[in-house]
Design a protein around this motif. Sequence first.
Motif, PDB file in Angstrom:
ATOM      1  N   GLU A 145       0.838  -1.202   0.000  1.00 60.75           N
ATOM      2  CA  GLU A 145       0.000   0.000   0.000  1.00 60.75           C
ATOM      3  C   GLU A 145       0.874   1.254   0.000  1.00 60.75           C
ATOM      4  O   GLU A 145       0.545   2.254  -0.638  1.00 60.75           O
ATOM      5  CB  GLU A 145      -0.907  -0.020   1.224  1.00 60.75           C
ATOM      6  N   GLU A 146       2.018   1.180   0.689  1.00 57.68           N
ATOM      7  CA  GLU A 146       2.930   2.324   0.757  1.00 57.68           C
ATOM      8  C   GLU A 146       3.517   2.663  -0.614  1.00 57.68           C
ATOM      9  O   GLU A 146       3.914   3.797  -0.860  1.00 57.68           O
ATOM     10  CB  GLU A 146       4.071   2.018   1.742  1.00 57.68           C
ATOM     11  N   GLN A 148       1.766   2.298  -3.438  1.00 58.90           N
ATOM     12  CA  GLN A 148       0.581   2.351  -4.299  1.00 58.90           C
ATOM     13  C   GLN A 148       0.260   0.989  -4.912  1.00 58.90           C
ATOM     14  O   GLN A 148      -0.246   0.891  -6.024  1.00 58.90           O
ATOM     15  CB  GLN A 148       0.755   3.400  -5.403  1.00 58.90           C
ATOM     16  N   THR A 176      -7.035  -2.127  -7.627  1.00 60.12           N
ATOM     17  CA  THR A 176      -6.546  -0.947  -6.894  1.00 60.12           C
ATOM     18  C   THR A 176      -6.743   0.378  -7.614  1.00 60.12           C
ATOM     19  O   THR A 176      -6.736   1.434  -6.992  1.00 60.12           O
ATOM     20  CB  THR A 176      -5.051  -1.093  -6.576  1.00 60.12           C
ATOM     21  N   CYS A 315      -7.556   4.318   2.520  1.00 65.33           N
ATOM     22  CA  CYS A 315      -7.611   3.990   1.096  1.00 65.33           C
ATOM     23  C   CYS A 315      -6.688   4.912   0.314  1.00 65.33           C
ATOM     24  O   CYS A 315      -6.759   6.133   0.460  1.00 65.33           O
ATOM     25  CB  CYS A 315      -9.048   4.127   0.583  1.00 65.33           C
ATOM     26  N   VAL A 316      -5.823   4.327  -0.498  1.00 68.10           N
ATOM     27  CA  VAL A 316      -5.014   5.104  -1.432  1.00 68.10           C
ATOM     28  C   VAL A 316      -5.929   5.528  -2.574  1.00 68.10           C
ATOM     29  O   VAL A 316      -6.626   4.686  -3.151  1.00 68.10           O
ATOM     30  CB  VAL A 316      -3.844   4.273  -1.985  1.00 68.10           C
ATOM     31  N   LYS A 317      -5.958   6.810  -2.875  1.00 65.61           N
ATOM     32  CA  LYS A 317      -6.874   7.278  -3.911  1.00 65.61           C
ATOM     33  C   LYS A 317      -6.514   6.676  -5.262  1.00 65.61           C
ATOM     34  O   LYS A 317      -5.378   6.808  -5.733  1.00 65.61           O
ATOM     35  CB  LYS A 317      -6.851   8.807  -4.011  1.00 65.61           C
TER      36      LYS A 317
END
Length: 395
Positions: A145-146, A148, A176, A315-317
Amino acid sequence: MTLAKRVSALTPSTTLAITAKANEMKAEGIDVIGLGAGEPDFNTPDHIIEAAVRSMKEGKTKYTATGGLPALKKAIIDKFIRDQGIDYKPSEIIVTNGAKHALYTLFQVILDEEDEVIIPIPYWVSYPEQVKLAGGKSVFITGTEENQFKITPEQLKEAITPKTRAFIINSPSNPTGMIYSKEELRALGEICLENGIIIVSDEIYEKLVYDQHQHVSIAQISPLLKEQTIIINGVSKSHSMTGWRIGYAAGNEKIIKAMTDLASHSTSNPTTPSQYGSIAAYNGTQEPVEEMRKAFEERLNIIYPKLISIPGFSCVKPQGAFYLFVNAKEAAEITGYSSVDAFAKGLLEEANVAVIPGSGFGAADYIRLSYATSLANFENALTRITSFITRKMAE
């Protein structure tokens, strides 16, 4: 009655299981909001429908060449020149019954027993199953997640063995929505070139990109990468034609010929009227494509701030596609569930909101929410989710 081992080993689709349960509840009169959709909530543009109807009225309802109508191949070739600046010959294109069928056929012709395919996590649910059906072995590497959810060149290098045959990249990604930059693609591509690895580039969401981000095909970076890459694409997402079942593969002539030979014994040819509709999709106005993209972008920018304000959600946009891949691990913990899968089940049964557990994508701490639904519908779902979490925290 005994089934073949190849199908007995398949993992049931998480997406289909949740959808089936949600539909069952709807049939019972329960007001369920489904956020699992993997297709645009727009109808196919009129000029495409009209072209297909016209073709049928003109008697164009018979078999076509296995690899697709010459006119559709030309439309696809023109699209590649227009969008990516790369050129293909008709013999380097096969039209298939959806992009999923293109992937399935590709793995059947490039994999032998125990050949390895490197698949980044999170992945689209069918990649590992299709590799398995071809006798291959999936080798997973996790995009964090870090970062993306994207993998690094170092991770790719470490995963390669003498049995590595192919590497899958999906940009923009399902689930994603992340997009690889040209520089990132170049770095990964160079490693594949050095090791003679086929690059399978799934670009089905290429037209759905937001906030000034751009889609780049790894095949357009250099002639060598183009030769090493099989592009998988189709009209399903870009032109809201999921039910028309038209996809295609573009790349190495030898591989495409093998795919065409296999298709001649499995599907004969893609549906004829759908092919004529797809010619209109690529040769006609692209305004509906842009209108749909703008609608998804507007929804994303409205719902994203509301989503990340929900307790336990992060949540990563996303930069493309129409999914939000939400880290719900904390939400599961604060609501008393032992796993995110159990949390998702609780959402469906108690809040009447259907989401897709991330375990189906190889990422058990996440859920996938599709905003291929009306803004009002999605906002109503967020209200229900918030109330559900708040109530569970108070219990």
